[in-house]
Scaffold this motif. Structure first.
Motif, PDB file in Angstrom:
ATOM      1  N   ALA A   1       0.833  -1.204   0.000  1.00  0.00           N
ATOM      2  CA  ALA A   1       0.000   0.000   0.000  1.00  0.00           C
ATOM      3  C   ALA A   1       0.863   1.246   0.000  1.00  0.00           C
ATOM      4  O   ALA A   1       0.450   2.295  -0.444  1.00  0.00           O
ATOM      5  CB  ALA A   1      -0.896  -0.012   1.229  1.00  0.00           C
ATOM      6  N   LYS A   2       2.076   1.077   0.515  1.00  0.00           N
ATOM      7  CA  LYS A   2       2.917   2.265   0.624  1.00  0.00           C
ATOM      8  C   LYS A   2       3.786   2.479  -0.619  1.00  0.00           C
ATOM      9  O   LYS A   2       4.443   3.483  -0.734  1.00  0.00           O
ATOM     10  CB  LYS A   2       3.821   2.150   1.854  1.00  0.00           C
ATOM     11  CG  LYS A   2       3.071   1.842   3.149  1.00  0.00           C
ATOM     12  CD  LYS A   2       2.234   3.018   3.593  1.00  0.00           C
ATOM     13  CE  LYS A   2       1.448   2.697   4.834  1.00  0.00           C
ATOM     14  NZ  LYS A   2       0.324   1.796   4.594  1.00  0.00           N
ATOM     15  N   GLU A   3       3.804   1.464  -1.482  1.00  0.00           N
ATOM     16  CA  GLU A   3       4.662   1.613  -2.657  1.00  0.00           C
ATOM     17  C   GLU A   3       4.178   2.803  -3.478  1.00  0.00           C
ATOM     18  O   GLU A   3       2.991   3.012  -3.674  1.00  0.00           O
ATOM     19  CB  GLU A   3       4.602   0.356  -3.526  1.00  0.00           C
ATOM     20  CG  GLU A   3       5.582   0.418  -4.656  1.00  0.00           C
ATOM     21  CD  GLU A   3       5.667  -0.914  -5.369  1.00  0.00           C
ATOM     22  OE1 GLU A   3       6.078  -0.895  -6.525  1.00  0.00           O
ATOM     23  OE2 GLU A   3       5.326  -1.928  -4.782  1.00  0.00           O
ATOM     24  N   SER A   4       5.093   3.583  -3.911  1.00  0.00           N
ATOM     25  CA  SER A   4       4.655   4.801  -4.592  1.00  0.00           C
ATOM     26  C   SER A   4       5.542   5.137  -5.768  1.00  0.00           C
ATOM     27  O   SER A   4       6.632   4.615  -5.927  1.00  0.00           O
ATOM     28  CB  SER A   4       4.671   5.958  -3.598  1.00  0.00           C
ATOM     29  OG  SER A   4       5.994   6.170  -3.182  1.00  0.00           O
ATOM     30  N   GLN A   5       5.038   6.003  -6.562  1.00  0.00           N
ATOM     31  CA  GLN A   5       5.804   6.510  -7.696  1.00  0.00           C
ATOM     32  C   GLN A   5       5.674   8.017  -7.627  1.00  0.00           C
ATOM     33  O   GLN A   5       4.585   8.557  -7.755  1.00  0.00           O
ATOM     34  CB  GLN A   5       5.204   5.968  -8.996  1.00  0.00           C
ATOM     35  CG  GLN A   5       6.004   6.349 -10.209  1.00  0.00           C
ATOM     36  CD  GLN A   5       5.349   5.784 -11.444  1.00  0.00           C
ATOM     37  OE1 GLN A   5       4.173   5.506 -11.493  1.00  0.00           O
ATOM     38  NE2 GLN A   5       6.127   5.654 -12.486  1.00  0.00           N
ATOM     39  N   GLY A   6       6.772   8.660  -7.360  1.00  0.00           N
ATOM     40  CA  GLY A   6       6.731  10.113  -7.227  1.00  0.00           C
ATOM     41  C   GLY A   6       5.827  10.555  -6.090  1.00  0.00           C
ATOM     42  O   GLY A   6       5.148  11.561  -6.180  1.00  0.00           O
ATOM     43  N   GLY A   7       5.788   9.768  -5.013  1.00  0.00           N
ATOM     44  CA  GLY A   7       4.990  10.154  -3.854  1.00  0.00           C
ATOM     45  C   GLY A   7       3.522   9.796  -3.945  1.00  0.00           C
ATOM     46  O   GLY A   7       2.774  10.012  -3.009  1.00  0.00           O
ATOM     47  N   LEU A   8       3.086   9.217  -5.067  1.00  0.00           N
ATOM     48  CA  LEU A   8       1.667   8.861  -5.209  1.00  0.00           C
ATOM     49  C   LEU A   8       1.421   7.477  -4.616  1.00  0.00           C
ATOM     50  O   LEU A   8       2.283   6.610  -4.678  1.00  0.00           O
ATOM     51  CB  LEU A   8       1.278   8.850  -6.694  1.00  0.00           C
ATOM     52  CG  LEU A   8       1.313  10.194  -7.391  1.00  0.00           C
ATOM     53  CD1 LEU A   8       1.185   9.991  -8.887  1.00  0.00           C
ATOM     54  CD2 LEU A   8       0.198  11.087  -6.888  1.00  0.00           C
ATOM     55  N   ARG A   9       0.232   7.298  -4.046  1.00  0.00           N
ATOM     56  CA  ARG A   9      -0.104   5.986  -3.480  1.00  0.00           C
ATOM     57  C   ARG A   9      -0.404   4.995  -4.596  1.00  0.00           C
ATOM     58  O   ARG A   9      -0.924   5.353  -5.632  1.00  0.00           O
ATOM     59  CB  ARG A   9      -1.342   6.106  -2.596  1.00  0.00           C
ATOM     60  CG  ARG A   9      -1.096   6.753  -1.280  1.00  0.00           C
ATOM     61  CD  ARG A   9      -2.309   6.594  -0.376  1.00  0.00           C
ATOM     62  NE  ARG A   9      -3.574   6.701  -1.075  1.00  0.00           N
ATOM     63  CZ  ARG A   9      -4.173   7.837  -1.364  1.00  0.00           C
ATOM     64  NH1 ARG A   9      -3.595   8.968  -1.062  1.00  0.00           N
ATOM     65  NH2 ARG A   9      -5.346   7.852  -1.960  1.00  0.00           N
ATOM     66  N   ASN A  10      -0.051   3.742  -4.343  1.00  0.00           N
ATOM     67  CA  ASN A  10      -0.431   2.694  -5.292  1.00  0.00           C
ATOM     68  C   ASN A  10      -1.935   2.516  -5.212  1.00  0.00           C
ATOM     69  O   ASN A  10      -2.501   2.257  -4.159  1.00  0.00           O
ATOM     70  CB  ASN A  10       0.308   1.399  -4.945  1.00  0.00           C
ATOM     71  CG  ASN A  10      -0.243   0.204  -5.686  1.00  0.00           C
ATOM     72  OD1 ASN A  10      -0.950   0.347  -6.672  1.00  0.00           O
ATOM     73  ND2 ASN A  10       0.083  -0.960  -5.206  1.00  0.00           N
ATOM     74  N   PHE A  11      -2.556   2.619  -6.346  1.00  0.00           N
ATOM     75  CA  PHE A  11      -4.013   2.607  -6.470  1.00  0.00           C
ATOM     76  C   PHE A  11      -4.632   1.345  -5.855  1.00  0.00           C
ATOM     77  O   PHE A  11      -5.482   1.413  -4.974  1.00  0.00           O
ATOM     78  CB  PHE A  11      -4.304   2.712  -7.970  1.00  0.00           C
ATOM     79  CG  PHE A  11      -5.735   2.782  -8.345  1.00  0.00           C
ATOM     80  CD1 PHE A  11      -6.622   3.562  -7.636  1.00  0.00           C
ATOM     81  CD2 PHE A  11      -6.196   2.079  -9.446  1.00  0.00           C
ATOM     82  CE1 PHE A  11      -7.947   3.634  -8.013  1.00  0.00           C
ATOM     83  CE2 PHE A  11      -7.510   2.155  -9.831  1.00  0.00           C
ATOM     84  CZ  PHE A  11      -8.394   2.927  -9.116  1.00  0.00           C
TER      85      PHE A  11
ATOM     86  N   ARG B   1       1.236   0.391 -15.078  1.00  0.00           N
ATOM     87  CA  ARG B   1       2.097   1.003 -14.049  1.00  0.00           C
ATOM     88  C   ARG B   1       1.696   2.457 -13.828  1.00  0.00           C
ATOM     89  O   ARG B   1       1.576   2.916 -12.692  1.00  0.00           O
ATOM     90  CB  ARG B   1       3.560   0.946 -14.479  1.00  0.00           C
ATOM     91  CG  ARG B   1       4.195  -0.397 -14.266  1.00  0.00           C
ATOM     92  CD  ARG B   1       5.702  -0.320 -14.489  1.00  0.00           C
ATOM     93  NE  ARG B   1       6.253  -1.651 -14.656  1.00  0.00           N
ATOM     94  CZ  ARG B   1       6.921  -2.064 -15.734  1.00  0.00           C
ATOM     95  NH1 ARG B   1       7.146  -1.246 -16.736  1.00  0.00           N
ATOM     96  NH2 ARG B   1       7.377  -3.295 -15.804  1.00  0.00           N
ATOM     97  N   ALA B   2       1.483   3.160 -14.921  1.00  0.00           N
ATOM     98  CA  ALA B   2       1.127   4.583 -14.809  1.00  0.00           C
ATOM     99  C   ALA B   2      -0.230   4.740 -14.134  1.00  0.00           C
ATOM    100  O   ALA B   2      -0.410   5.579 -13.248  1.00  0.00           O
ATOM    101  CB  ALA B   2       1.113   5.219 -16.193  1.00  0.00           C
ATOM    102  N   PHE B   3      -1.172   3.894 -14.513  1.00  0.00           N
ATOM    103  CA  PHE B   3      -2.537   3.991 -13.974  1.00  0.00           C
ATOM    104  C   PHE B   3      -2.580   3.651 -12.487  1.00  0.00           C
ATOM    105  O   PHE B   3      -3.284   4.287 -11.712  1.00  0.00           O
ATOM    106  CB  PHE B   3      -3.450   3.047 -14.757  1.00  0.00           C
ATOM    107  CG  PHE B   3      -4.886   3.095 -14.335  1.00  0.00           C
ATOM    108  CD1 PHE B   3      -5.705   4.142 -14.727  1.00  0.00           C
ATOM    109  CD2 PHE B   3      -5.421   2.094 -13.533  1.00  0.00           C
ATOM    110  CE1 PHE B   3      -7.031   4.192 -14.324  1.00  0.00           C
ATOM    111  CE2 PHE B   3      -6.745   2.137 -13.132  1.00  0.00           C
ATOM    112  CZ  PHE B   3      -7.552   3.191 -13.527  1.00  0.00           C
TER     113      PHE B   3
END
Lengths: 352, 169
Positions: free
Chosen positions: A55-65, B141-143
């Motif tokens: 749940a904490k994995e992120s890309q550029g600070g965004l939460r994983n959906f 990945r982006a979504f």
């Protein structure tokens, strides 16, 4: 303004593990001294974001959906995906790859039940030799059956023979292998079949290794993957659903052949399920003996036939394999008995 | 309490939402609460729904109001999930299309799970899955905001192993 009165205690009020008994003043406040339980279940790990991508994995600070979903809902999302989407999802990250691998069986079974409930009845997997009883395995791999099972004797040009050390060589399992192999080969030629006047290429003979031999090896490798991986098996069903809708469309255009057409709508095609295949239609029990048969193949759904009296499709049951094995064992026992009788007779005549 | 009487729900962020009792009964969690509670003592008081944000609760109640006269569907029954795959009703399609924000979609999914609204839960799961359908790995990945932590070698191996299953990725 006063905060609204609560019917139930708020989550904040339950956080400190202290139970106040207010109604009876003689009683002192109870202190809960038990330690908090630490959950170690798989669900608990998933709920904390381990394995389900995190749940904490992120890309550029965004939460994983999807990481915001609990384990069981995350699983349900995956079971609504098509097998090809699951393969792509698996490649998104190391965690997702590991998760799909770990839950492959559960996810694939749910996908098969949801989308390919009729196709999976038509394309059962051949039984693996390793799963057979050792006595049966010895009989199947005995030199007596070698002539029947030897793989160097190629019968069909479009599919490879099953490997007797890997899959059962009873009639049912050999049929299942061929059906799956034809499924892969049929899928390969869809582009050609869709184009009118674009014939299937000629396979050169003469005992040389040709492009066709390489192709048969590749196709057999795909079927072998499905033997061990439920997700690959589900992927074969998805592929064949696409081939089936394409072939039904092709044949529907050919009005002149006078054959019964299979009813299929655009909604059926878009649904991505095989529900429409439960409608009444012509049977296609026979295996196409060569690629030439693909031209006129309305659809390829072996091991089922329409029961007119019951008005529904009837499928060859999975237990047919057990019956075939029983036949083989009886046949081998009889042959051995005859050989023994012959041997005794020969010995007697020699002594005489 | 009559089925057309109004109930006030209070979300985690103290936002109050009015709903008909009939709509609230679509949520098994709240329906059970109301059955258990003493009506005289709770009449007129807001029902706290502390696991759900106001934004999500508003949408959930909007859905429940539309479906308030429907029978509560048991989605574990065979065929229900397959039915959703073939045809999501028109109103529900528009309902989810208007959500737009994927975070809100996840919140609605979690809220319907907490409030035990089986059909809304099944629909929202289906809509999330639909959003992934046909996307390439990179698009997924982006979504999903997923960082690719696979090494190029690992990725190449997975691609080679599954080349037949995902020719366009």
């Amino acid at each position: 303004m006063n905060p609204p009165t609560r019917i139930f205690p708020s989550s904040e009020s339950t956080m400190p593990k202290r139970i106040d008994v207010c109604e009876d003043e003689e009683l002192v406040a109870l202190e809960d001294e038990t330690e908090s339980l630490t959950l170690h279940s798989k669900q608990a790990r998933h709920a904390h974001g381990e394995g389900v991508e995190g749940a904490k994995e992120s890309q550029g600070g965004l939460r994983n959906f999807l990481g915001e979903l609990p384990y069981e809902l995350f699983m349900k999302v995956l079971t609504f995906l098509r097998p090809s989407d699951l393969f792509r999802f698996q490649r998104t990250s190391r965690n997702n790859h590991a998760f799909v691998k770990r839950e492959e069986s559960r996810i694939s079974q749910a996908v098969l039940n949801l989308r390919y409930s009729f196709l999976k009845e038509c394309f059962l997997l051949p039984v693996l030799v390793t799963t057979l009883d050792s006595s049966v395995r010895d009989v199947l791999l005995s030199p007596e059956r070698y002539e029947y099972t030897r793989t160097d004797k190629q019968i069909y040009q479009h599919v490879k023979r099953p490997e007797p050390t890997e899959t059962c060589t009873c009639l049912t399992c050999v049929h299942r292998w061929y059906a799956l192999s034809i499924l892969v080969d049929f899928a390969h030629w869809q582009e050609h079949l869709d184009k009118p006047y674009c014939g299937l290429p000629w396979v050169p003979g003469g005992g040389f290794r040709t492009w066709n031999d390489d192709m048969l090896d590749d196709h057999a490798a795909v079927v072998r993957k499905a033997l061990y991986s439920p997700l690959w098996y589900a992927c074969l069903m998805e592929t064949h659903l696409t081939s089936t809708t394409r072939s039904i469309r092709r044949q529907a255009v050919k009005k002149g052949n006078g054959r019964r057409e299979f009813e299929m709508t655009e909604d059926d095609v878009n649904s991505g399920t095989d529900d429409f295949l439960n409608r009444a239609g012509p049977s296609s029990l026979n295996l196409p003996a060569s690629r030439e048969f693909y031209y006129e193949l309305a659809y390829f759904l072996p091991t089922r036939y329409w029961g007119w009296r019951l008005s529904r499709w009837l499928y060859i049951p999975a237990t047919q394999h057990d019956q075939d094995i029983g036949l083989i064992l009886r046949e081998v026992a009889l042959r051995r008995k005859d050989q023994l009788a012959q041997q005794t007779k020969d010995e007697a005549s020699e002594q005489a | 309490m009559a089925d057309n009487s109004m109930v006030t729900l209070m979300a985690a962020d103290h936002i109050e939402i009015q709903a008909t009792l009939q709509a609230v009964k679509q949520c098994a969690t709240l329906g059970t609460m109301l059955e258990v509670l003493d009506e005289q003592q709770t009449l007129g008081l807001p029902i706290p729904v502390l696991e759900v944000s106001g934004e999500a609760l508003k949408k959930v109640i909007e859905w429940c109001e539309y479906h308030r006269e429907d029978m509560v569907v048991e989605t574990e029954q065979p065929g229900v999930a397959a039915q959703i795959l073939t045809s999501l009703p028109q109103w529900d399609t528009e309902f989810f299309a208007n959500i737009g924000d994927k975070d809100l979609l996840i919140k609605i999914c979690n809220a319907s799970n907490f409030l035990e609204i089986p059909l809304l839960l099944q629909y929202s799961i289906f809509v999330i899955a639909q959003a992934l359908r046909g996307k390439s790995t990179e698009e997924m990945r982006a979504f999903l905001n997923i960082e690719n932590d696979l090494t190029p070698e690992e990725e190449q191996k997975i691609r080679e192993d599954n080349a037949w299953a995902m020719p366009q990725n």
